[in-house]
Design a protein around this motif. Structure first.
Motif, PDB file in Angstrom:
ATOM      1  N   ASP A 410       0.813  -1.225   0.000  1.00 29.53           N
ATOM      2  CA  ASP A 410       0.000   0.000   0.000  1.00 29.53           C
ATOM      3  C   ASP A 410       0.845   1.274   0.000  1.00 29.53           C
ATOM      4  OD1 ASP A 410      -2.383  -1.459   0.075  1.00 29.53           O
ATOM      5  OD2 ASP A 410      -2.305  -1.640   2.249  1.00 29.53           O
ATOM      6  N   ALA A 411       2.088   1.188   0.468  1.00 32.75           N
ATOM      7  CA  ALA A 411       2.915   2.391   0.634  1.00 32.75           C
ATOM      8  C   ALA A 411       3.520   2.853  -0.686  1.00 32.75           C
ATOM      9  CB  ALA A 411       4.026   2.113   1.639  1.00 32.75           C
ATOM     10  N   ASP A 412       3.629   4.176  -0.844  1.00 33.21           N
ATOM     11  CA  ASP A 412       4.338   4.745  -1.991  1.00 33.21           C
ATOM     12  C   ASP A 412       5.839   4.796  -1.728  1.00 33.21           C
ATOM     13  OD1 ASP A 412       2.102   5.806  -3.873  1.00 33.21           O
ATOM     14  OD2 ASP A 412       1.485   6.436  -1.873  1.00 33.21           O
ATOM     15  N   ALA A 413       6.205   4.892  -0.448  1.00 35.15           N
ATOM     16  CA  ALA A 413       7.627   4.876  -0.071  1.00 35.15           C
ATOM     17  C   ALA A 413       7.763   4.186   1.283  1.00 35.15           C
ATOM     18  CB  ALA A 413       8.192   6.292  -0.006  1.00 35.15           C
ATOM     19  N   VAL A 414       8.823   3.395   1.422  1.00 39.94           N
ATOM     20  CA  VAL A 414       9.132   2.734   2.695  1.00 39.94           C
ATOM     21  C   VAL A 414      10.552   3.122   3.094  1.00 39.94           C
ATOM     22  CG1 VAL A 414       9.376   0.553   3.936  1.00 39.94           C
ATOM     23  CG2 VAL A 414       7.612   0.774   2.186  1.00 39.94           C
ATOM     24  N   MET A 415      10.684   3.675   4.315  1.00 38.90           N
ATOM     25  CA  MET A 415      11.991   4.114   4.806  1.00 38.90           C
ATOM     26  C   MET A 415      12.299   3.421   6.133  1.00 38.90           C
ATOM     27  SD  MET A 415      11.697   8.211   3.992  1.00 38.90           S
ATOM     28  CE  MET A 415      10.220   8.435   4.982  1.00 38.90           C
ATOM     29  N   PHE A 416      13.563   3.063   6.322  1.00 38.97           N
ATOM     30  CA  PHE A 416      14.005   2.451   7.573  1.00 38.97           C
ATOM     31  C   PHE A 416      15.044   3.341   8.238  1.00 38.97           C
ATOM     32  CE2 PHE A 416      13.062  -1.396   4.915  1.00 38.97           C
ATOM     33  CZ  PHE A 416      11.954  -1.824   5.636  1.00 38.97           C
ATOM     34  N   ILE A 417      14.909   3.551   9.542  1.00 43.57           N
ATOM     35  CA  ILE A 417      15.916   4.298  10.295  1.00 43.57           C
ATOM     36  C   ILE A 417      16.755   3.308  11.091  1.00 43.57           C
ATOM     37  CG2 ILE A 417      14.341   4.757  12.241  1.00 43.57           C
ATOM     38  CD1 ILE A 417      17.059   7.149  10.862  1.00 43.57           C
ATOM     39  N   TYR A 418      18.065   3.469  11.034  1.00 41.24           N
ATOM     40  CA  TYR A 418      18.984   2.525  11.689  1.00 41.24           C
ATOM     41  C   TYR A 418      20.160   3.288  12.284  1.00 41.24           C
ATOM     42  CZ  TYR A 418      22.573  -1.074  12.187  1.00 41.24           C
ATOM     43  OH  TYR A 418      23.563  -1.896  12.694  1.00 41.24           O
ATOM     44  N   ARG A 419      20.529   2.930  13.533  1.00 41.95           N
ATOM     45  CA  ARG A 419      21.699   3.541  14.186  1.00 41.95           C
ATOM     46  C   ARG A 419      22.620   2.430  14.693  1.00 41.95           C
ATOM     47  NH1 ARG A 419      21.503   6.194  18.601  1.00 41.95           N
ATOM     48  NH2 ARG A 419      19.474   5.464  19.390  1.00 41.95           N
ATOM     49  N   ASP A 420      23.775   2.319  14.074  1.00 43.01           N
ATOM     50  CA  ASP A 420      24.755   1.305  14.479  1.00 43.01           C
ATOM     51  C   ASP A 420      25.231   1.555  15.905  1.00 43.01           C
ATOM     52  OD1 ASP A 420      25.883  -1.038  13.709  1.00 43.01           O
ATOM     53  OD2 ASP A 420      27.491  -0.170  12.496  1.00 43.01           O
ATOM     54  N   GLU A 421      25.285   2.830  16.288  1.00 48.85           N
ATOM     55  CA  GLU A 421      25.754   3.211  17.624  1.00 48.85           C
ATOM     56  C   GLU A 421      24.927   2.531  18.717  1.00 48.85           C
ATOM     57  OE1 GLU A 421      26.556   7.341  20.179  1.00 48.85           O
ATOM     58  OE2 GLU A 421      25.398   7.387  18.323  1.00 48.85           O
ATOM     59  N   TYR A 422      23.628   2.391  18.479  1.00 50.01           N
ATOM     60  CA  TYR A 422      22.719   1.790  19.461  1.00 50.01           C
ATOM     61  C   TYR A 422      23.130   0.354  19.772  1.00 50.01           C
ATOM     62  CZ  TYR A 422      18.329  -0.100  21.354  1.00 50.01           C
ATOM     63  OH  TYR A 422      17.392  -0.726  22.132  1.00 50.01           O
ATOM     64  N   TYR A 423      23.408  -0.419  18.722  1.00 48.57           N
ATOM     65  CA  TYR A 423      23.773  -1.828  18.915  1.00 48.57           C
ATOM     66  C   TYR A 423      25.213  -1.973  19.403  1.00 48.57           C
ATOM     67  CZ  TYR A 423      19.427  -3.103  16.617  1.00 48.57           C
ATOM     68  OH  TYR A 423      18.095  -3.262  16.316  1.00 48.57           O
ATOM     69  N   LEU A 424      26.088  -1.083  18.920  1.00 47.70           N
ATOM     70  CA  LEU A 424      27.500  -1.159  19.308  1.00 47.70           C
ATOM     71  C   LEU A 424      27.679  -0.870  20.799  1.00 47.70           C
ATOM     72  CD1 LEU A 424      29.990  -1.880  17.698  1.00 47.70           C
ATOM     73  CD2 LEU A 424      30.435   0.540  17.336  1.00 47.70           C
TER      74      LEU A 424
END
Length: 497
Positions: A410-424
């Motif tokens: 259904d979406a026209d655009a799909v975006m993902f936010i990711y922060r490596d710092e969080y997992y590191l």
């Protein structure tokens, strides 16, 4: 047997027959039987169930079936078909087909007759809907309270408006070209060459071309990645752009934020903390100096005129959200809708989806319908499944979307936010896990180098975009202020906009 006069009161209430126009139905069927080309004038919006007389509906269905199969549909061929099916007597026999031909006024009026029939059908649906509303209000369904009944009625009216529309059709290419040129002209005249509404983030604007009417954008991420902070930044940036375009006058439209997880006060505190550069946690605890508080008040005065509207109703239904968006568009103007977040919404009152996937599908389709109906971009936040956590590389993929098939479709655009710092941060070396101090220090030094590399950095992945390119955008993120901004890689985050 005496007939009852519909105008006379019966038990104190006037007896009224459901809206219908049998003469128009007969005239249309006669026109169709006389000249099958008349079908082109009504085929797009008229269906057999729209006829008040079921016999007329069956005759229309038979005519439509033959014409669409490329066959002749007249009194002779229909008589043969009805005889073969054994229903000739049910549709009035040969005499009634001949009577229909006699009722024909002219094929030029077929479109008008069709719209009259369709309008009568809509009115009958409204009568039925009104009866349901009245019966519910009298308590036939005790499980639905008054507010839910209003939402159910609004949803039923919306469904009827969507399903019952006889409007629509083609737009001439000339008109489409004119609108396309107007969009290109807007992009050319704006400093950032953005045709849509600005997000307040330079690189995201360049990739998306701004936020465009009728688009549904999904912003997804795992908890702790900063979905709400980024959505708030985009809403704030759009509100600033609207105020700037107003040139000192009142903005012509507003940004609506539906915050299902956080209260309006918490969301406002976040925006204040980000702009005053004072930790929201310190503000909440009162751990600030007088100069910090003065700065806080000064920034709040600057932001008070922003065209931002916040609705923090928890577990809001789709129909309630639609109603509030319509009201806001009518009273103040509406430029952008942000929903935080998708999985906390409920489908329209009165609907009972069989499972969670179907429920989310109804919600995403409803949000897309709102975007198209109100001609505004809609940004909906979404959680990701825990499958991300089990992988070595925790960067999200489209398959990580909860109930991903419907959301992605259904979406026209799909975006993902990711922060490596969080997992590191969670993988900091622990001294007890190493055989010697030297190995621990080596591991600690490597971990620190990795932390320096990802410090205050976030990655925004555009995984799907119908109207443009996909790819990664690097952003600056200050965890202390939950603040996103543009990142200049040449200056290691120093050049923040």
């Amino acid at each position: 047997m005496n007939k009852i006069d519909p105008s006379l009161p019966a038990g104190g209430v006037a007896l009224r027959l459901p809206p219908a126009n049998l003469e128009a139905e007969q005239a249309l069927l006669g026109a169709l039987l006389a000249n099958n080309k008349a079908y082109e004038r009504v085929s797009e919006f008229l269906a057999p169930e729209h006829f008040a007389d079921p016999i007329h509906g069956r005759i229309y269905q038979a005519i439509a079936r033959r014409i669409e199969a490329g066959q002749l549909a007249d009194a002779v061929t229909l008589k043969a078909e009805f005889e073969h099916s054994g229903i000739l007597a049910e549709v009035g026999g040969t005499a009634y087909l001949a009577q229909l031909l006699g009722a024909m006024v002219g094929i030029i009026n077929a479109g008008d007759y069709g719209r009259t029939i369709h309008d009568a059908w809509i009115r009958r649906q409204l009568v039925d809907l009104g009866e349901v509303v009245v019966n519910r209000a009298f308590g036939d369904e005790d499980a639905i309270d008054g507010r839910a009944q209003i939402e159910a009625a609004e949803q039923a009216l919306f469904d009827l408006a969507t399903r019952g529309s006889a409007e629509g059709g083609f737009v001439t290419f000339d008109r489409a070209l004119t609108e396309a040129i107007a969009g290109a002209e807007r992009a050319f005249q704006r400093s950032g060459h953005v045709s849509g509404l600005s997000t307040g983030l330079r690189d995201l604007d360049q990739r998306l071309g701004g936020l465009h009417p009728s688009d549904l954008l999904i912003l997804a991420g795992r908890p702790g990645m900063g979905k709400t902070a980024l959505a708030t930044k985009i809403a704030f940036g759009a509100a600033q752009a609207l105020r700037a375009e107003a040139l000192g006058a009142a903005p012509k439209a507003a940004v609506a934020i539906f915050s299902l997880e956080m209260s309006a006060e918490q969301l406002a505190s976040r925006i204040l903390a980000e702009n005053a550069r004072i930790s929201a946690d310190r503000i909440r605890r009162g751990d600030i100096a007088q100069r910090d508080f003065d700065r806080f008040v000064e920034v709040s005065r600057t932001l008070s005129g922003l065209p931002l509207e916040i609705d923090d109703t928890p577990a809001i239904t789709l129909s309630a959200l639609r109603t509030r968006c319509r009201r806001l568009k009518r009273t103040r103007g509406l430029a952008l809708v942000v929903v935080d977040y998708l999985q906390l919404m409920r489908p329209a009152a009165g609907t009972r989806p069989e499972n969670r996937v179907l429920e989310i599908s109804q919600i995403t389709q409803g949000l897309k319908a709102i975007a198209k109906e109100l001609a505004v971009p809609v940004i909906a936040l979404s959680q990701l499944s825990r499958a991300v956590e089990s992988r070595e590389d925790k960067r999200p993929q489209l398959s990580d979307l909860r109930e991903s098939g419907t959301i992605e479709q259904d979406a026209d655009a799909v975006m993902f936010i990711y922060r490596d710092e969080y997992y590191l941060q969670q993988r900091a070396p622990k001294q007890l896990a190493f055989e010697s101090e030297e190995k621990y220090q080596d591991a600690l030094a490597k971990w620190q180098r990795d932390m320096d590399r990802v410090y205050n950095k976030a990655e925004l992945f555009i995984a799907k975009q119908r109207h443009g390119p996909t790819g990664k955008i690097d952003l600056f993120f200050e965890a202390e202020f939950t603040r996103f901004a543009d990142l200049d890689p040449d200056h290691h985050g120093d050049d923040i906009h």
